[in-house]
Motif scaffolding. Sequence first.
Motif, PDB file in Angstrom:
ATOM      1  N   LEU A 223      43.106  28.774  14.600  1.00  0.00           N
ATOM      2  CA  LEU A 223      44.074  28.609  13.505  1.00  0.00           C
ATOM      3  C   LEU A 223      43.450  29.018  12.179  1.00  0.00           C
ATOM      4  O   LEU A 223      42.426  28.469  11.763  1.00  0.00           O
ATOM      5  N   ASN A 224      44.064  30.007  11.511  1.00  0.00           N
ATOM      6  CA  ASN A 224      43.607  30.476  10.206  1.00  0.00           C
ATOM      7  C   ASN A 224      44.749  30.379   9.202  1.00  0.00           C
ATOM      8  O   ASN A 224      45.844  30.897   9.462  1.00  0.00           O
ATOM      9  N   THR A 225      44.488  29.728   8.082  1.00  0.00           N
ATOM     10  CA  THR A 225      45.548  29.476   7.104  1.00  0.00           C
ATOM     11  C   THR A 225      45.045  29.722   5.696  1.00  0.00           C
ATOM     12  O   THR A 225      43.891  29.408   5.375  1.00  0.00           O
ATOM     13  N   LYS A 226      45.927  30.283   4.849  1.00  0.00           N
ATOM     14  CA  LYS A 226      45.631  30.474   3.431  1.00  0.00           C
ATOM     15  C   LYS A 226      46.768  29.899   2.601  1.00  0.00           C
ATOM     16  O   LYS A 226      47.943  30.037   2.958  1.00  0.00           O
ATOM     17  N   ILE A 227      46.404  29.277   1.483  1.00  0.00           N
ATOM     18  CA  ILE A 227      47.384  28.747   0.537  1.00  0.00           C
ATOM     19  C   ILE A 227      47.074  29.315  -0.846  1.00  0.00           C
ATOM     20  O   ILE A 227      45.967  29.138  -1.358  1.00  0.00           O
ATOM     21  N   ASN A 228      48.038  30.009  -1.438  1.00  0.00           N
ATOM     22  CA  ASN A 228      47.905  30.501  -2.805  1.00  0.00           C
ATOM     23  C   ASN A 228      48.697  29.594  -3.741  1.00  0.00           C
ATOM     24  O   ASN A 228      49.873  29.305  -3.493  1.00  0.00           O
ATOM     25  N   VAL A 229      48.035  29.133  -4.791  1.00  0.00           N
ATOM     26  CA  VAL A 229      48.657  28.244  -5.767  1.00  0.00           C
ATOM     27  C   VAL A 229      48.657  28.945  -7.120  1.00  0.00           C
ATOM     28  O   VAL A 229      47.602  29.326  -7.631  1.00  0.00           O
ATOM     29  N   TRP A 230      49.862  29.112  -7.707  1.00  0.00           N
ATOM     30  CA  TRP A 230      49.950  29.810  -8.981  1.00  0.00           C
ATOM     31  C   TRP A 230      51.157  29.323  -9.772  1.00  0.00           C
ATOM     32  O   TRP A 230      52.056  28.699  -9.241  1.00  0.00           O
ATOM     33  N   VAL A 231      51.132  29.613 -11.068  1.00  0.00           N
ATOM     34  CA  VAL A 231      52.194  29.191 -11.975  1.00  0.00           C
ATOM     35  C   VAL A 231      52.824  30.423 -12.611  1.00  0.00           C
ATOM     36  O   VAL A 231      52.126  31.303 -13.124  1.00  0.00           O
ATOM     37  N   ASP A 232      54.132  30.480 -12.575  1.00  0.00           N
ATOM     38  CA  ASP A 232      54.886  31.566 -13.207  1.00  0.00           C
ATOM     39  C   ASP A 232      54.786  31.410 -14.724  1.00  0.00           C
ATOM     40  O   ASP A 232      55.172  30.387 -15.275  1.00  0.00           O
ATOM     41  N   VAL A 233      54.265  32.436 -15.405  1.00  0.00           N
ATOM     42  CA  VAL A 233      54.102  32.335 -16.858  1.00  0.00           C
ATOM     43  C   VAL A 233      55.412  32.583 -17.609  1.00  0.00           C
ATOM     44  O   VAL A 233      55.499  32.325 -18.805  1.00  0.00           O
ATOM     45  N   PHE A 234      56.443  33.076 -16.924  1.00  0.00           N
ATOM     46  CA  PHE A 234      57.728  33.348 -17.567  1.00  0.00           C
ATOM     47  C   PHE A 234      58.771  32.263 -17.283  1.00  0.00           C
ATOM     48  O   PHE A 234      59.795  32.196 -17.952  1.00  0.00           O
ATOM     49  N   ASN A 235      58.528  31.426 -16.283  1.00  0.00           N
ATOM     50  CA  ASN A 235      59.429  30.329 -15.926  1.00  0.00           C
ATOM     51  C   ASN A 235      58.586  29.094 -15.613  1.00  0.00           C
ATOM     52  O   ASN A 235      57.465  29.222 -15.124  1.00  0.00           O
ATOM     53  N   PRO A 236      59.125  27.902 -15.858  1.00  0.00           N
ATOM     54  CA  PRO A 236      58.344  26.679 -15.603  1.00  0.00           C
ATOM     55  C   PRO A 236      58.327  26.317 -14.127  1.00  0.00           C
ATOM     56  O   PRO A 236      58.875  25.301 -13.701  1.00  0.00           O
ATOM     57  N   VAL A 237      57.689  27.168 -13.313  1.00  0.00           N
ATOM     58  CA  VAL A 237      57.698  26.998 -11.866  1.00  0.00           C
ATOM     59  C   VAL A 237      56.278  27.087 -11.317  1.00  0.00           C
ATOM     60  O   VAL A 237      55.536  28.021 -11.620  1.00  0.00           O
ATOM     61  N   ILE A 238      55.922  26.103 -10.473  1.00  0.00           N
ATOM     62  CA  ILE A 238      54.655  26.104  -9.753  1.00  0.00           C
ATOM     63  C   ILE A 238      54.931  26.536  -8.317  1.00  0.00           C
ATOM     64  O   ILE A 238      55.844  26.031  -7.676  1.00  0.00           O
ATOM     65  N   HIS A 239      54.140  27.464  -7.820  1.00  0.00           N
ATOM     66  CA  HIS A 239      54.334  28.002  -6.464  1.00  0.00           C
ATOM     67  C   HIS A 239      53.165  27.641  -5.561  1.00  0.00           C
ATOM     68  O   HIS A 239      52.006  27.729  -5.962  1.00  0.00           O
ATOM     69  N   LEU A 240      53.485  27.265  -4.322  1.00  0.00           N
ATOM     70  CA  LEU A 240      52.497  27.129  -3.258  1.00  0.00           C
ATOM     71  C   LEU A 240      52.976  27.991  -2.096  1.00  0.00           C
ATOM     72  O   LEU A 240      54.014  27.715  -1.494  1.00  0.00           O
ATOM     73  N   ASP A 241      52.242  29.017  -1.802  1.00  0.00           N
ATOM     74  CA  ASP A 241      52.611  29.966  -0.757  1.00  0.00           C
ATOM     75  C   ASP A 241      51.642  29.804   0.405  1.00  0.00           C
ATOM     76  O   ASP A 241      50.446  30.072   0.279  1.00  0.00           O
ATOM     77  N   ILE A 242      52.156  29.339   1.541  1.00  0.00           N
ATOM     78  CA  ILE A 242      51.326  29.034   2.709  1.00  0.00           C
ATOM     79  C   ILE A 242      51.538  30.094   3.777  1.00  0.00           C
ATOM     80  O   ILE A 242      52.667  30.365   4.186  1.00  0.00           O
ATOM     81  N   LYS A 243      50.447  30.687   4.269  1.00  0.00           N
ATOM     82  CA  LYS A 243      50.508  31.670   5.340  1.00  0.00           C
ATOM     83  C   LYS A 243      49.517  31.280   6.427  1.00  0.00           C
ATOM     84  O   LYS A 243      48.364  30.961   6.135  1.00  0.00           O
ATOM     85  N   SER A 244      49.979  31.342   7.672  1.00  0.00           N
ATOM     86  CA  SER A 244      49.131  30.972   8.800  1.00  0.00           C
ATOM     87  C   SER A 244      49.343  31.950   9.943  1.00  0.00           C
ATOM     88  O   SER A 244      50.424  32.530  10.084  1.00  0.00           O
ATOM     89  N   ASN A 245      48.316  32.123  10.763  1.00  0.00           N
ATOM     90  CA  ASN A 245      48.453  33.011  11.922  1.00  0.00           C
ATOM     91  C   ASN A 245      49.113  32.303  13.101  1.00  0.00           C
ATOM     92  O   ASN A 245      49.440  32.935  14.105  1.00  0.00           O
ATOM     93  N   GLN A 246      49.291  30.987  12.996  1.00  0.00           N
ATOM     94  CA  GLN A 246      49.988  30.216  14.004  1.00  0.00           C
ATOM     95  C   GLN A 246      51.022  29.324  13.331  1.00  0.00           C
ATOM     96  O   GLN A 246      50.933  29.045  12.146  1.00  0.00           O
TER      97      GLN A 246
END
Length: 264
Positions: A88-111
Amino acid sequence: MVWNTQSLNSSESMPVGGGDIGLNIWVENGNVYLYMSRSGTFDENNTLLKIGRVKLKLSPNPFLGKTFKQELILKDGYAQVSGSNGKLNTKINVWVDVFNPVIHLDIKSNQKIKTEASYESWRFEDRITKGKENNQNSYKWAPQGIVKTFKDEIAFKNNTLQFYHQNKPETVFDVAVKQQGLEDRKAELFNPLKNLIFGGSMQGDNLFPAGNYEGVYLSTPFKAWVLKSKKAFKRYQYYHYIKYCYSNLCKAMGAKLKCYKQQK
């Protein structure tokens, strides 16, 4: 900046953010945590309150294996957490939109994995602040009677969790005006704290309300509201909308929470 071991607690967190929204991110015991903050979120006592804490739990958990990496990618303005637990391999990218007040968590996994996102709040009830704790507000060492941090309003709405803090009409501003002998000029002064509302909402792909739990973190009691996936997927996206406004703006839109603009 790269970490190859998880954090002991929030004191070992990594900063990331965008615009006027700031985050502290760390991984503790295999779970990803976020503290959320935004400029201007002052309560009745003129304390700059954090928006709350998010706990992200994955199942099966890729961060309980031997391979772990947390990196602050300065060039592109985001943090990445990656882990491997066997196949199981997983990555999570955490970032904030500088143009809108939105926090993003993008989760990708091979399973396929299941996710559980919890909003944890220590303001689920009124809290009395005592002693040096009042250094965080404008009363400092001279509080006028009992000083309270009032509770937030937190509730599920369909498949979204909404949370906000609304200041009362009476604030430390009124105390300061009286103390400085300016009551005859009070009507000419702007009170930035009166009826101020700030908060947001949390939602994600294929997530549904899954109840509550309570706990204690660093000697502070908290209550949590949980969003959980019913099925396992290889990719998830979480969105946290952070907003603040004044009640007179919200009234024009029909309800307090209407000021939290829902991004598409």
